[in-house]
Design a protein around this motif. Structure first.
Motif, mmCIF file in Angstrom:
data_model
loop_
_atom_site.group_PDB
_atom_site.id
_atom_site.type_symbol
_atom_site.label_atom_id
_atom_site.label_comp_id
_atom_site.label_asym_id
_atom_site.label_seq_id
_atom_site.Cartn_x
_atom_site.Cartn_y
_atom_site.Cartn_z
ATOM 1 N N UNK A 58 0.830 -1.203 0.000
ATOM 2 C CA UNK A 58 0.000 0.000 0.000
ATOM 3 C C UNK A 58 0.866 1.255 0.000
ATOM 4 N N UNK A 59 1.960 1.226 0.769
ATOM 5 C CA UNK A 59 2.878 2.369 0.807
ATOM 6 C C UNK A 59 3.546 2.583 -0.549
ATOM 7 N N UNK A 60 3.929 1.483 -1.201
ATOM 8 C CA UNK A 60 4.546 1.590 -2.528
ATOM 9 C C UNK A 60 3.561 2.176 -3.531
ATOM 10 N N UNK A 61 2.297 1.720 -3.438
ATOM 11 C CA UNK A 61 1.252 2.221 -4.338
ATOM 12 C C UNK A 61 1.044 3.714 -4.147
ATOM 13 N N UNK A 62 0.979 4.160 -2.888
ATOM 14 C CA UNK A 62 0.768 5.583 -2.606
ATOM 15 C C UNK A 62 1.979 6.409 -3.014
ATOM 16 N N UNK A 63 3.182 5.857 -2.831
ATOM 17 C CA UNK A 63 4.401 6.584 -3.197
ATOM 18 C C UNK A 63 4.487 6.799 -4.704
ATOM 19 N N UNK A 64 3.887 5.908 -5.473
ATOM 20 C CA UNK A 64 3.937 6.026 -6.927
ATOM 21 C C UNK A 64 2.871 6.923 -7.513
ATOM 22 N N UNK A 65 1.985 7.469 -6.663
ATOM 23 C CA UNK A 65 0.878 8.300 -7.140
ATOM 24 C C UNK A 65 1.311 9.448 -8.052
ATOM 25 N N UNK A 66 2.399 10.182 -7.725
ATOM 26 C CA UNK A 66 2.793 11.298 -8.614
ATOM 27 C C UNK A 66 3.203 10.847 -10.013
ATOM 28 N N UNK A 67 3.529 9.579 -10.178
ATOM 29 C CA UNK A 67 4.019 9.101 -11.471
ATOM 30 C C UNK A 67 2.923 8.443 -12.308
ATOM 31 N N UNK A 68 1.730 8.277 -11.746
ATOM 32 C CA UNK A 68 0.644 7.649 -12.484
ATOM 33 C C UNK A 68 0.045 8.629 -13.486
ATOM 34 N N UNK A 69 -0.568 8.081 -14.516
ATOM 35 C CA UNK A 69 -1.290 8.896 -15.483
ATOM 36 C C UNK A 69 -2.765 8.923 -15.087
ATOM 37 N N UNK A 70 -3.253 10.098 -14.818
ATOM 38 C CA UNK A 70 -4.632 10.236 -14.363
ATOM 39 C C UNK A 70 -5.517 10.704 -15.521
#
Length: 236
Positions: A58-70
């Motif tokens: 879950x922490x890894x998923x949240x840390x990657x949020x800025x790099x996701x394409x929304x």
């Protein structure tokens, strides 16, 4: 930019294969290490390991949020499908034109101007749904709808046979988590002084899936690409 898109397209062809591979790795860990800890060490640590793993993921998923394409929400897919079906039923007696270009659709330039939007041309399958795009004078979206939306609905409907086809393998997987464990309790599971937990017998299924994914992605797809000239290897 074009080279990046081409590279990403090639990567997407293998994405779900390796996504499933990573899931099976986690399943294998659960069927071996976690099960052993739960049976022979203690339930506290046995349940603590998956909880810790979940928190880390879950922490890894949240840390990657800025790099996701929304993607900006563009309405409900179910509403669009409903409009296609309703428009088709309302124009059931309308004859389809022989030329698909006569069906209602936006100019290609309008799709190019909208980032993330792509036009899908008419296909011959499930052709009766094309009636939703036949021009009859009304502009009501529940009476006249874009051909691209019709094709999107067709794509979803073509997924139904695939969904039905998964019923049998899903039933088999359920047996691995229930009947196999029950059978394991009656077997001699000793390997020297080591005793295999009953639930670990499901690891054989997981191992076979891991091997199958690698063989499919690295060998089968490559062979079929050369034979069918399809980038996916086989049609989906």
């Amino acid at each position: 930019m074009i080279s990046i898109l081409i590279k990403e397209k090639a990567q997407k062809l293998s994405f779900f294969n390796w996504w499933m591979f990573s899931i099976f790795i986690g399943t294998l860990f659960g069927n071996t290490v976690v099960v052993y800890v739960q049976d022979y060490v203690g339930q506290t640590l046995g349940y603590g390991l998956p909880t810790l793993g979940l928190l880390i993921s879950l922490m890894i998923c949240l840390a990657g949020t800025p790099f996701y394409r929304h993607k900006v929400p563009s309405g409900s897919s179910f509403t669009r499908m409903a409009r296609v079906i309703v428009a088709t039923l309302r124009k059931w007696r309308v004859h389809l034109p022989s030329d698909p270009k006569e069906l209602f659709e936006l100019d290609l330039e309008e799709y190019v101007a909208k980032k993330g939007k792509f036009r899908i041309d008419s296909t011959p399958t499930i052709r009766f749904l094309n009636k939703a795009s036949v021009k009859t004078g009304s502009t009501d979206p529940w009476m006249l709808y874009l051909m691209t939306r019709v094709e999107e609905t067709k794509q979803m409907l073509r997924m139904i046979p695939i969904l039905v086809a998964t019923f049998i393998p899903t039933t088999m997987i359920a047996q691995a988590n229930t009947l196999f464990v029950k059978q394991g309790t009656t077997l001699d599971r000793s390997i020297g002084s080591f005793k295999v937990p009953p639930a670990s017998l499901g690891a054989f299924v997981t191992l076979s899936m891991l091997i199958s994914v690698v063989l499919y992605d690295r060998f089968f797809v490559k062979i079929m690409q050369r034979w069918t000239k399809n980038p996916r290897g086989i049609s989906v």
